[in-house]
Write a protein that holds these residues in place. Structure first.
Motif, PDB file in Angstrom:
ATOM      1  N   PRO A 190       0.967  -1.269   0.080  1.00  0.00           N
ATOM      2  CA  PRO A 190      -0.181  -0.022   0.107  1.00  0.00           C
ATOM      3  C   PRO A 190       0.800   1.171  -0.008  1.00  0.00           C
ATOM      4  O   PRO A 190       0.365   2.219  -0.827  1.00  0.00           O
ATOM      5  N   ALA A 191       2.078   1.194   0.515  1.00  0.00           N
ATOM      6  CA  ALA A 191       2.960   2.615   0.663  1.00  0.00           C
ATOM      7  C   ALA A 191       3.797   2.605  -0.528  1.00  0.00           C
ATOM      8  O   ALA A 191       4.748   3.466  -0.432  1.00  0.00           O
ATOM      9  N   GLU A 192       3.302   2.005  -1.485  1.00  0.00           N
ATOM     10  CA  GLU A 192       4.333   2.072  -2.677  1.00  0.00           C
ATOM     11  C   GLU A 192       4.527   3.267  -3.177  1.00  0.00           C
ATOM     12  O   GLU A 192       5.679   3.935  -3.583  1.00  0.00           O
ATOM     13  N   ARG A 193       3.709   4.170  -3.312  1.00  0.00           N
ATOM     14  CA  ARG A 193       3.563   5.625  -3.955  1.00  0.00           C
ATOM     15  C   ARG A 193       4.680   6.380  -2.893  1.00  0.00           C
ATOM     16  O   ARG A 193       5.500   6.960  -3.334  1.00  0.00           O
ATOM     17  N   VAL A 194       4.441   6.010  -1.466  1.00  0.00           N
ATOM     18  CA  VAL A 194       5.305   6.833  -0.466  1.00  0.00           C
ATOM     19  C   VAL A 194       6.642   6.438  -0.924  1.00  0.00           C
ATOM     20  O   VAL A 194       7.633   7.303  -0.835  1.00  0.00           O
ATOM     21  N   GLY A 195       7.273   5.187  -1.097  1.00  0.00           N
ATOM     22  CA  GLY A 195       8.569   4.620  -1.342  1.00  0.00           C
ATOM     23  C   GLY A 195       9.254   5.297  -2.587  1.00  0.00           C
ATOM     24  O   GLY A 195      10.208   5.781  -2.814  1.00  0.00           O
ATOM     25  N   VAL A 196       8.130   5.293  -3.921  1.00  0.00           N
ATOM     26  CA  VAL A 196       8.709   5.793  -4.879  1.00  0.00           C
ATOM     27  C   VAL A 196       8.990   7.221  -4.928  1.00  0.00           C
ATOM     28  O   VAL A 196       9.788   7.815  -5.745  1.00  0.00           O
ATOM     29  N   THR A 197       8.044   7.942  -4.415  1.00  0.00           N
ATOM     30  CA  THR A 197       8.297   9.331  -4.171  1.00  0.00           C
ATOM     31  C   THR A 197       9.293   9.914  -3.452  1.00  0.00           C
ATOM     32  O   THR A 197       9.984  10.704  -4.111  1.00  0.00           O
ATOM     33  N   VAL A 198       9.759   9.118  -2.373  1.00  0.00           N
ATOM     34  CA  VAL A 198      10.827   9.551  -1.592  1.00  0.00           C
ATOM     35  C   VAL A 198      12.164   9.257  -2.537  1.00  0.00           C
ATOM     36  O   VAL A 198      13.191  10.040  -2.712  1.00  0.00           O
ATOM     37  N   TYR A 199      12.228   8.136  -3.221  1.00  0.00           N
ATOM     38  CA  TYR A 199      13.373   7.426  -4.023  1.00  0.00           C
ATOM     39  C   TYR A 199      13.672   8.312  -5.158  1.00  0.00           C
ATOM     40  O   TYR A 199      14.855   8.913  -5.419  1.00  0.00           O
ATOM     41  N   SER A 200      12.714   8.741  -5.981  1.00  0.00           N
ATOM     42  CA  SER A 200      12.868   9.524  -6.957  1.00  0.00           C
ATOM     43  C   SER A 200      13.138  11.198  -6.629  1.00  0.00           C
ATOM     44  O   SER A 200      13.813  11.690  -7.363  1.00  0.00           O
ATOM     45  N   GLY A 201      12.454  11.559  -5.584  1.00  0.00           N
ATOM     46  CA  GLY A 201      12.606  12.786  -5.144  1.00  0.00           C
ATOM     47  C   GLY A 201      14.201  13.075  -4.535  1.00  0.00           C
ATOM     48  O   GLY A 201      14.735  14.077  -4.867  1.00  0.00           O
ATOM     49  N   TRP A 202      14.708  11.951  -4.018  1.00  0.00           N
ATOM     50  CA  TRP A 202      16.168  12.039  -3.801  1.00  0.00           C
ATOM     51  C   TRP A 202      17.065  12.238  -4.706  1.00  0.00           C
ATOM     52  O   TRP A 202      18.071  12.935  -4.841  1.00  0.00           O
ATOM     53  N   PHE A 203      16.889  11.698  -6.054  1.00  0.00           N
ATOM     54  CA  PHE A 203      17.503  11.760  -7.145  1.00  0.00           C
ATOM     55  C   PHE A 203      17.303  13.178  -7.719  1.00  0.00           C
ATOM     56  O   PHE A 203      18.242  13.802  -8.307  1.00  0.00           O
ATOM     57  N   VAL A 204      16.153  13.922  -7.662  1.00  0.00           N
ATOM     58  CA  VAL A 204      16.062  15.201  -7.943  1.00  0.00           C
ATOM     59  C   VAL A 204      17.056  15.998  -7.223  1.00  0.00           C
ATOM     60  O   VAL A 204      18.044  16.717  -7.653  1.00  0.00           O
ATOM     61  N   VAL A 205      17.248  15.844  -5.660  1.00  0.00           N
ATOM     62  CA  VAL A 205      18.153  16.322  -5.008  1.00  0.00           C
ATOM     63  C   VAL A 205      19.774  16.167  -5.536  1.00  0.00           C
ATOM     64  O   VAL A 205      20.578  17.127  -5.611  1.00  0.00           O
ATOM     65  N   CYS A 206      19.872  14.883  -5.774  1.00  0.00           N
ATOM     66  CA  CYS A 206      21.194  14.567  -6.129  1.00  0.00           C
ATOM     67  C   CYS A 206      21.576  15.404  -7.513  1.00  0.00           C
ATOM     68  O   CYS A 206      22.834  16.034  -7.717  1.00  0.00           O
ATOM     69  N   ALA A 207      20.806  15.376  -8.370  1.00  0.00           N
ATOM     70  CA  ALA A 207      20.883  15.909  -9.917  1.00  0.00           C
ATOM     71  C   ALA A 207      21.207  17.620  -9.649  1.00  0.00           C
ATOM     72  O   ALA A 207      21.801  18.064 -10.413  1.00  0.00           O
ATOM     73  N   VAL A 208      20.445  18.021  -8.989  1.00  0.00           N
ATOM     74  CA  VAL A 208      20.786  19.501  -8.228  1.00  0.00           C
ATOM     75  C   VAL A 208      21.817  19.800  -7.804  1.00  0.00           C
ATOM     76  O   VAL A 208      22.732  20.808  -8.194  1.00  0.00           O
TER      77      VAL A 208
END
Lengths: 208, 208, 208, 208
Positions: free
Chosen positions: A120-138
């Motif tokens: 059920p928390a799949e979206r939470v996990g994927v949001t945090v995961y991909s959001g962290w890569f935004v931070v890395c790219a910045v």
């Protein structure tokens, strides 16, 4: 008044130890990823159950593949920009440490995403995961843009066209990861496919 | 009588492998910090519960930020002093190993502090955490003061004013961390704010 | 008939990457030691209980101190012998890999000893722990003796007296650790004191 | 049209950082193997039970020995081929990263095999374990064959007979590991003996 220390530092600090330390942190972060795939307890399992337990780890394998590929690409790009950056200063060191801070943390969102996928928390996990890569790219772009704008840090004989080509290559990173991140609110699996796709574009040869 | 080995050793030992080994230990310690943030078990959680579980890890994130910053600053300062230290001797190696002993242990008090924050044992965790940084700061100053007082270890062309400026920069470290440590007996949160503040002072440019 | 590959290899193989790889493995093994000290669960503890839980970890701290010191000394000695060894061959690489095999395993007997100390299986833990250091000391001596006997691997300008002094320094290692190991059958605590004492002898300056 | 970046990159990229990063990942993977041997809980055990618990870990020790030996050999061979490879290009970097991807994952199948040995899922564990080494051996050969066929990456003064000898040495790897893998369907223990035997062949001196 400038202190004698300060001018000493800004003059001669070389990039060798900074590159070695960065290589170390990146190599460790990429290798720690495997610890996020816990070995299933197969001591009492039948062969069929053991295969099933291994198959059920597919989100962990996917996270290992994506995170390994993204860290590897960041290492290769770090390698690339330090062929142009030949001096360091205080803020370049800070920007580089912030990038390492982001990379060293990647095993955590990777484990979270893998544990949440298919639950059920799949979206939470994927949001945090991909959001962290935004931070890395910045963080990566900040490091490069800081270096390339303060000309003292760049090799004097660097070809301006090459510098501009590197900048053009990196600038699409943050918006691309942002798209992957925003997609997670619609379809988390699509986010993972986009992340995979972004790593595949790196496999293609450069077109400048 | 001096043995031939001894004079050989004191003459020619260079700092390259010592720096490489130190970089390795520091890079590993800083990257192992992330393992202290265990991925919450979100397999059965609703999205709201998963977000709450992630939010409840704020002491872990805070510990990661503070410890990463302090280790990173120790690495940058280690880098700095070995631009002046160009030879090693037996006691310099020992002093450096003791510093690495302190740095390699940091993941343990970090995990302890994060687990205790917001719980009855909060003061215990913060006392141990900040107390360990006092030990680290003393170890760092001991390394530098030993090197700078035995002139044979310092590059002959080092500017005495630069050496004095480095000493002035490091000496406030132990008393500053001691203040943070003592504050824990009054208010543990104030200790963490002081630790954060100390890392921010590093971000500012040097004023000698 | 000798193959062209073989003569190529034996001629030019340098020690740089072998030293770098060894530094990496040793740095990682020494830093992983801290993971053997698990953070006690203090979430529900009173401050008194938390202090007691930390105090009860003294075998873990002792294991960290002893193992860190012994690995650090092996690193320093590895550094020392590779100032004399300037070429490598197949068996030197194998002997070095066997030494790394021994060092990389140290976190396991360290954790075992610390968990067993003060419990009925104390002697088992201390026997395995000290016995492993006998193996390490033998591996180290084997590496050095192989190198020093095949003169092709040693720097041509190495002082024979220096080489003999190094050999004299290392040879007491295996019997000393063997004594510590045998003591475990009489008194395991005495073994740990001897191990601590052996590391302290290293702190003293060399007398050849 | 070729971009200026591209020709810059293909010209001057050296192998130093690639080797350093590879050494780092391989050193970490080989050292993390020990974490797969969890220290048995001997706190309440009698000495006899503790010895029995240690003896019951023989599959873990066997996995540590085999995986350590195989990773060590891959490191030595990596070292060997980068004495001939003196330039890099985009696909060499990718091939090397894929090899590191394979090596970094080895702790997982090692832990799985060790947990499964002597249990009903033994064949599953040994199949995955030996199968992964087939992948590693193919990755290693792909890296070498790519380099040796595109002559621009090889040192101009490399002896063609030496290159051919290296190729002859590596080519039997994939079929040999494949035999070990296929044997697992008949007798998993035989697979492990073959894997051990393959590492022993490396101990023998080269015959070209």
């Amino acid at each position: 008044m400038r202190s004698p220390l300060r001018s000493d530092l800004q003059g001669a600090r070389d990039t060798i130890r900074l590159e070695a330390f960065s290589d170390g942190v990146i190599a460790i972060a990429i290798t720690l990823l495997i610890l996020e795939i816990r070995v299933p307890d197969v001591g009492e399992s039948s062969p069929q159950e053991a295969w099933a337990a291994l198959a059920a780890l597919w989100p962990q394998y996917l996270g290992y593949v994506i995170s390994f590929a993204i860290i590897a690409i960041m290492w290769a790009n770090h390698h690339l920009i330090f062929r142009f950056i030949t001096r360091t200063d205080h803020y370049l060191i800070l920007a580089n440490l912030f990038l390492l801070f982001c990379i060293a943390a990647i095993p955590f969102p990777t484990g979270l995403m893998a544990d949440a996928l298919g639950h059920p928390a799949e979206r939470v996990g994927v949001t945090v995961y991909s959001g962290w890569f935004v931070v890395c790219a910045v963080a990566f772009n900040a490091l490069w843009l800081y270096a390339v704008r303060s000309k003292e840090l760049i090799a004097p004989d660097a070809n301006p066209q090459s510098l501009a080509a590197v900048t053009r290559r990196f600038l699409p990173g943050p918006p691309a990861y942002l798209v992957a991140f925003l997609l997670a609110f619609i379809n988390p699996i699509a986010t993972l496919l986009v992340l995979l796709g972004l790593t595949v574009t790196y496999v293609l040869p450069y077109n400048g």
